[in-house]
Design a protein around this motif. Structure first.
Motif, PDB file in Angstrom:
ATOM      1  N   MET A   1     -72.879  -7.070 -17.830  1.00  0.00           N
ATOM      2  CA  MET A   1     -71.916  -8.265 -18.178  1.00  0.00           C
ATOM      3  C   MET A   1     -72.172  -8.903 -19.167  1.00  0.00           C
ATOM      4  SD  MET A   1     -71.317  -9.690 -14.473  1.00  0.00           S
ATOM      5  CE  MET A   1     -70.361  -8.810 -12.914  1.00  0.00           C
ATOM      6  N   GLY A   2     -73.371  -9.158 -19.633  1.00  0.00           N
ATOM      7  CA  GLY A   2     -73.762  -9.811 -20.950  1.00  0.00           C
ATOM      8  C   GLY A   2     -73.481  -9.047 -22.115  1.00  0.00           C
ATOM      9  N   THR A   3     -73.738  -7.558 -22.059  1.00  0.00           N
ATOM     10  CA  THR A   3     -73.212  -6.776 -23.013  1.00  0.00           C
ATOM     11  C   THR A   3     -71.737  -6.864 -23.272  1.00  0.00           C
ATOM     12  OG1 THR A   3     -75.013  -5.370 -22.588  1.00  0.00           O
ATOM     13  CG2 THR A   3     -73.405  -4.353 -23.879  1.00  0.00           C
ATOM     14  N   ILE A   4     -70.983  -6.687 -22.124  1.00  0.00           N
ATOM     15  CA  ILE A   4     -69.438  -6.769 -22.286  1.00  0.00           C
ATOM     16  C   ILE A   4     -69.168  -8.115 -23.088  1.00  0.00           C
ATOM     17  CG2 ILE A   4     -67.357  -6.790 -21.000  1.00  0.00           C
ATOM     18  CD1 ILE A   4     -68.751  -4.893 -18.913  1.00  0.00           C
ATOM     19  N   ASN A   5     -69.806  -9.357 -22.455  1.00  0.00           N
ATOM     20  CA  ASN A   5     -69.367 -10.513 -23.092  1.00  0.00           C
ATOM     21  C   ASN A   5     -69.641 -10.426 -24.527  1.00  0.00           C
ATOM     22  OD1 ASN A   5     -69.135 -13.551 -22.731  1.00  0.00           O
ATOM     23  ND2 ASN A   5     -71.063 -13.568 -23.560  1.00  0.00           N
ATOM     24  N   GLY A   6     -70.746  -9.939 -25.122  1.00  0.00           N
ATOM     25  CA  GLY A   6     -71.010  -9.913 -26.416  1.00  0.00           C
ATOM     26  C   GLY A   6     -69.865  -9.193 -27.316  1.00  0.00           C
ATOM     27  N   LYS A   7     -69.466  -8.183 -26.730  1.00  0.00           N
ATOM     28  CA  LYS A   7     -68.547  -7.415 -27.316  1.00  0.00           C
ATOM     29  C   LYS A   7     -66.993  -8.108 -27.279  1.00  0.00           C
ATOM     30  CE  LYS A   7     -71.259  -3.066 -26.359  1.00  0.00           C
ATOM     31  NZ  LYS A   7     -71.882  -3.016 -27.714  1.00  0.00           N
ATOM     32  N   ILE A   8     -67.058  -8.773 -26.174  1.00  0.00           N
ATOM     33  CA  ILE A   8     -65.596  -9.428 -26.057  1.00  0.00           C
ATOM     34  C   ILE A   8     -65.637 -10.830 -26.819  1.00  0.00           C
ATOM     35  CG2 ILE A   8     -64.080 -10.652 -24.445  1.00  0.00           C
ATOM     36  CD1 ILE A   8     -64.639  -8.634 -22.351  1.00  0.00           C
ATOM     37  N   ILE A   9     -66.617 -11.259 -27.301  1.00  0.00           N
ATOM     38  CA  ILE A   9     -66.597 -12.324 -28.278  1.00  0.00           C
ATOM     39  C   ILE A   9     -66.293 -11.975 -29.576  1.00  0.00           C
ATOM     40  CG2 ILE A   9     -68.459 -13.845 -29.367  1.00  0.00           C
ATOM     41  CD1 ILE A   9     -70.015 -14.397 -26.892  1.00  0.00           C
ATOM     42  N   THR A  10     -66.931 -10.715 -30.125  1.00  0.00           N
ATOM     43  CA  THR A  10     -66.996 -10.145 -31.275  1.00  0.00           C
ATOM     44  C   THR A  10     -65.571  -9.470 -31.724  1.00  0.00           C
ATOM     45  OG1 THR A  10     -68.257  -8.327 -30.793  1.00  0.00           O
ATOM     46  CG2 THR A  10     -69.456 -10.174 -31.690  1.00  0.00           C
ATOM     47  N   PHE A  11     -65.079  -8.495 -30.919  1.00  0.00           N
ATOM     48  CA  PHE A  11     -64.103  -7.739 -31.547  1.00  0.00           C
ATOM     49  C   PHE A  11     -62.806  -8.681 -31.515  1.00  0.00           C
ATOM     50  CE2 PHE A  11     -66.817  -4.358 -29.855  1.00  0.00           C
ATOM     51  CZ  PHE A  11     -66.975  -3.513 -31.034  1.00  0.00           C
ATOM     52  N   PRO A  12     -62.374  -9.548 -30.940  1.00  0.00           N
ATOM     53  CA  PRO A  12     -61.344 -10.170 -31.262  1.00  0.00           C
ATOM     54  C   PRO A  12     -61.353 -10.806 -32.604  1.00  0.00           C
ATOM     55  CG  PRO A  12     -61.780 -10.431 -28.894  1.00  0.00           C
ATOM     56  CD  PRO A  12     -62.974  -9.864 -29.642  1.00  0.00           C
ATOM     57  N   ARG A  13     -62.498 -11.129 -33.057  1.00  0.00           N
ATOM     58  CA  ARG A  13     -62.898 -11.729 -34.231  1.00  0.00           C
ATOM     59  C   ARG A  13     -62.216 -10.721 -35.310  1.00  0.00           C
ATOM     60  NH1 ARG A  13     -64.247 -14.770 -30.034  1.00  0.00           N
ATOM     61  NH2 ARG A  13     -64.789 -16.878 -30.512  1.00  0.00           N
ATOM     62  N   VAL A  14     -62.613  -9.228 -34.918  1.00  0.00           N
ATOM     63  CA  VAL A  14     -62.058  -8.526 -36.046  1.00  0.00           C
ATOM     64  C   VAL A  14     -60.722  -8.532 -35.994  1.00  0.00           C
ATOM     65  CG1 VAL A  14     -62.240  -6.189 -37.017  1.00  0.00           C
ATOM     66  CG2 VAL A  14     -64.176  -7.126 -35.660  1.00  0.00           C
ATOM     67  N   VAL A  15     -59.775  -8.476 -34.856  1.00  0.00           N
ATOM     68  CA  VAL A  15     -58.380  -8.473 -34.855  1.00  0.00           C
ATOM     69  C   VAL A  15     -58.049  -9.729 -35.471  1.00  0.00           C
ATOM     70  CG1 VAL A  15     -56.447  -8.745 -33.157  1.00  0.00           C
ATOM     71  CG2 VAL A  15     -58.450  -7.173 -32.622  1.00  0.00           C
ATOM     72  N   TYR A  16     -58.541 -11.059 -35.251  1.00  0.00           N
ATOM     73  CA  TYR A  16     -58.056 -12.200 -35.751  1.00  0.00           C
ATOM     74  C   TYR A  16     -58.231 -12.185 -37.526  1.00  0.00           C
ATOM     75  CZ  TYR A  16     -58.493 -17.015 -37.211  1.00  0.00           C
ATOM     76  OH  TYR A  16     -58.178 -18.283 -37.953  1.00  0.00           O
ATOM     77  N   ALA A  17     -59.525 -11.384 -37.887  1.00  0.00           N
ATOM     78  CA  ALA A  17     -59.537 -11.535 -39.463  1.00  0.00           C
ATOM     79  C   ALA A  17     -58.505 -10.435 -40.101  1.00  0.00           C
ATOM     80  CB  ALA A  17     -61.160 -10.825 -39.639  1.00  0.00           C
ATOM     81  N   MET A  18     -58.006  -9.413 -39.495  1.00  0.00           N
ATOM     82  CA  MET A  18     -57.127  -8.574 -39.865  1.00  0.00           C
ATOM     83  C   MET A  18     -55.811  -9.152 -39.756  1.00  0.00           C
ATOM     84  SD  MET A  18     -58.307  -4.736 -38.541  1.00  0.00           S
ATOM     85  CE  MET A  18     -57.350  -3.864 -39.661  1.00  0.00           C
ATOM     86  N   ALA A  19     -55.570  -9.802 -38.820  1.00  0.00           N
ATOM     87  CA  ALA A  19     -54.178 -10.603 -38.499  1.00  0.00           C
ATOM     88  C   ALA A  19     -53.902 -11.716 -39.838  1.00  0.00           C
ATOM     89  CB  ALA A  19     -53.915 -10.945 -37.109  1.00  0.00           C
ATOM     90  N   LYS A  20     -55.082 -12.286 -40.030  1.00  0.00           N
ATOM     91  CA  LYS A  20     -54.977 -13.406 -40.968  1.00  0.00           C
ATOM     92  C   LYS A  20     -54.597 -12.798 -42.208  1.00  0.00           C
ATOM     93  CE  LYS A  20     -56.461 -17.139 -41.112  1.00  0.00           C
ATOM     94  NZ  LYS A  20     -55.947 -18.679 -41.252  1.00  0.00           N
TER      95      LYS A  20
END
Length: 442
Positions: A292-311
């Motif tokens: 769960m901690g691993t999934i949490n780390g990935k869910i923290i980070t990948f949406p930031r890539v989506v956010y950066a691309m959308a910006k």
């Protein structure tokens, strides 16, 4: 004049959060579920241990190399931002597209898939519950990350501490009470899946993968030039030591042929045999928390890539995907997008195959980043470097050779899967063209 009312990500993450995210993201399902696969492909216990060490060294050289780039570009987006700044918009877009369409959802889906195997056994449910449990867990962790970023980071710290309990228990019991020789055990039976040392190393790299994800939080670290390299290098070194000790512990407790016969159940069998049914369940619970901690780390980070691309208006629905919650400043819709794709992949792909393919895909762009260190030094010879890769140029050269090794191994092992994932990345080019035409026409 700068508009101070524009929503932006908060720089609130310190060293403890950063290194916990690195360790928590790395130590997930790979070390617990890949023991049989690594051993079978390596062919002997000695080569299996070496495969875990070799995979760790490849990861470490990559981490040392990318840490130099990350310290110079402490931006939200991580690998996406690095590739774009070094090679231009086109390759930058493809690296980001790869992460949000293929790699990110695939690795979340694969870890959740492995985790659900333990959850089904833990709750005594039938195999038909594996995918529903995986989906429910991913959605729940995603909801947690819709709160302030410090909440998700705190969950990473808690799960990182919690996952050390089963890890220490397995290491101490396996090494202290095991009766087999961890070195020198030779496989007496090999199946058609035997792929050699290269495939064994590829399997370990799924366990090590995720070290670069902290770079996606560059815009949210308090002092990214200093913390980013410290978290990447320190986290990888700790994980190499842990993985090597766990592998030795498993090999001392069970003979090699039994480990391969048990497959992804090998560590669960060790837990039950060592600590009894109740102790085994408690240990399994600790491993589930670890994942769960691993999934949490990935869910923290990948949406930031989506956010950066959308910006940058590189993807459809850019305005929607840049939405941040008013209070927590979390990319809520970007998070939902990643979770949706991960859920789809859980239904479409086998977990083990998915894990190998996502590692292969990201290493294509890791290679570009590794070469990028040489490009940046030549392009900006006098630029200050908050962190310099030690033993330059040998460490970047080793990371490049390691990346080539990974790519060739997976092409030989699964050419059809490679073609599918590479094709999915290339499809991003016409999408970029259409998106740019749309925004230019507005």
């Amino acid at each position: 004049m700068k508009n101070t009312d524009t929503p932006h990500l908060q720089r609130s993450l310190g060293f403890t959060s950063a290194i916990s995210i690195v360790i928590g993201t790395l130590i997930g399902s790979g070390i617990f579920f890949k023991q049989g696969s690594v051993l079978e492909n390596a062919g002997s216990s000695s080569m299996a241990i070496f495969a875990w060490i070799f995979g760790g060294l490849i990861t470490l050289t990559g981490g040392l190399t990318v840490a130099e780039i990350g310290a110079q570009m402490p931006e939200t987006g991580g690998l996406y931002a690095y590739i774009e700044n070094i090679y231009g918009r086109l390759l930058g877009f493809l690296s980001g597209w790869m992460q949000i369409i293929v790699y990110g959802p695939a690795i979340i889906a694969s870890v959740a898939g492995f985790m659900s195997i333990l959850m089904v056994n833990f709750f005594g449910l039938g195999p038909e519950w594996k995918i529903p449990l995986a989906v429910i867990t991913v959605i729940g962790i995603g909801a947690l990350n819709l709160l302030e970023n410090r909440v998700g980071a705190a969950f990473s710290v808690i799960t990182t501490i919690g996952k050390m309990i089963p890890i220490i228990a397995i290491i101490v019991f396996g090494i202290g009470w095991g009766h087999y020789d961890a070195l020198g055990q030779t496989m007496t039976t090999l199946t058609h899946n035997h792929g050699g040392f290269g495939v064994a190393v590829l399997a370990t790299l799924f366990g090590y993968d995720g070290w670069i994800l902290i770079a996606s939080l560059g815009g949210e670290l308090k002092n990214p030039q200093k913390l980013l390299p410290q978290a990447i290098v320190g986290g990888i070194l700790i994980v190499i030591a842990i993985y090597t000790l766990i592998t030795i512990a498993v090999l001392k407790f069970m003979p090699a042929n039994q480990i391969t016969a048990l497959g992804d159940q090998a560590v669960a069998h060790l837990a039950t045999s060592a600590f009894g049914p109740l102790g085994g369940k408690l240990l399994s619970a600790g491993i589930i928390i670890s994942m769960m901690g691993t999934i949490n780390g990935k869910i923290i980070t990948f949406p930031r890539v989506v956010y950066a691309m959308a910006k940058r208006q590189d993807i459809p629905f850019a305005k929607t995907l840049t939405y941040l919650t008013p209070k927590g400043k979390s990319p809520v819709l970007a998070t939902g997008f990643i979770i949706l794709l991960a859920t789809i992949m859980m239904f479409l792909f086998d977990t083990d195959r998915l894990s190998d393919l996502c590692v292969f895909t990201v290493y294509i762009f890791y290679l570009l980043a590794f070469f990028g260190v040489f490009i940046l030094r030549k392009r900006n010879p006098n630029q200050a470097r908050p962190f310099s890769t030690p033993l330059y140029p040998w460490v970047p050269i080793i990371s490049i050779l390691g990346g080539i090794f990974v790519i060739i191994s997976e092409i030989q092992n699964d050419p059809a899967g490679v073609l599918l994932f590479v094709g999915t990345v290339v499809v991003g080019l016409p999408i970029l063209y259409l998106v740019k035409r749309y925004y230019q026409g507005k």
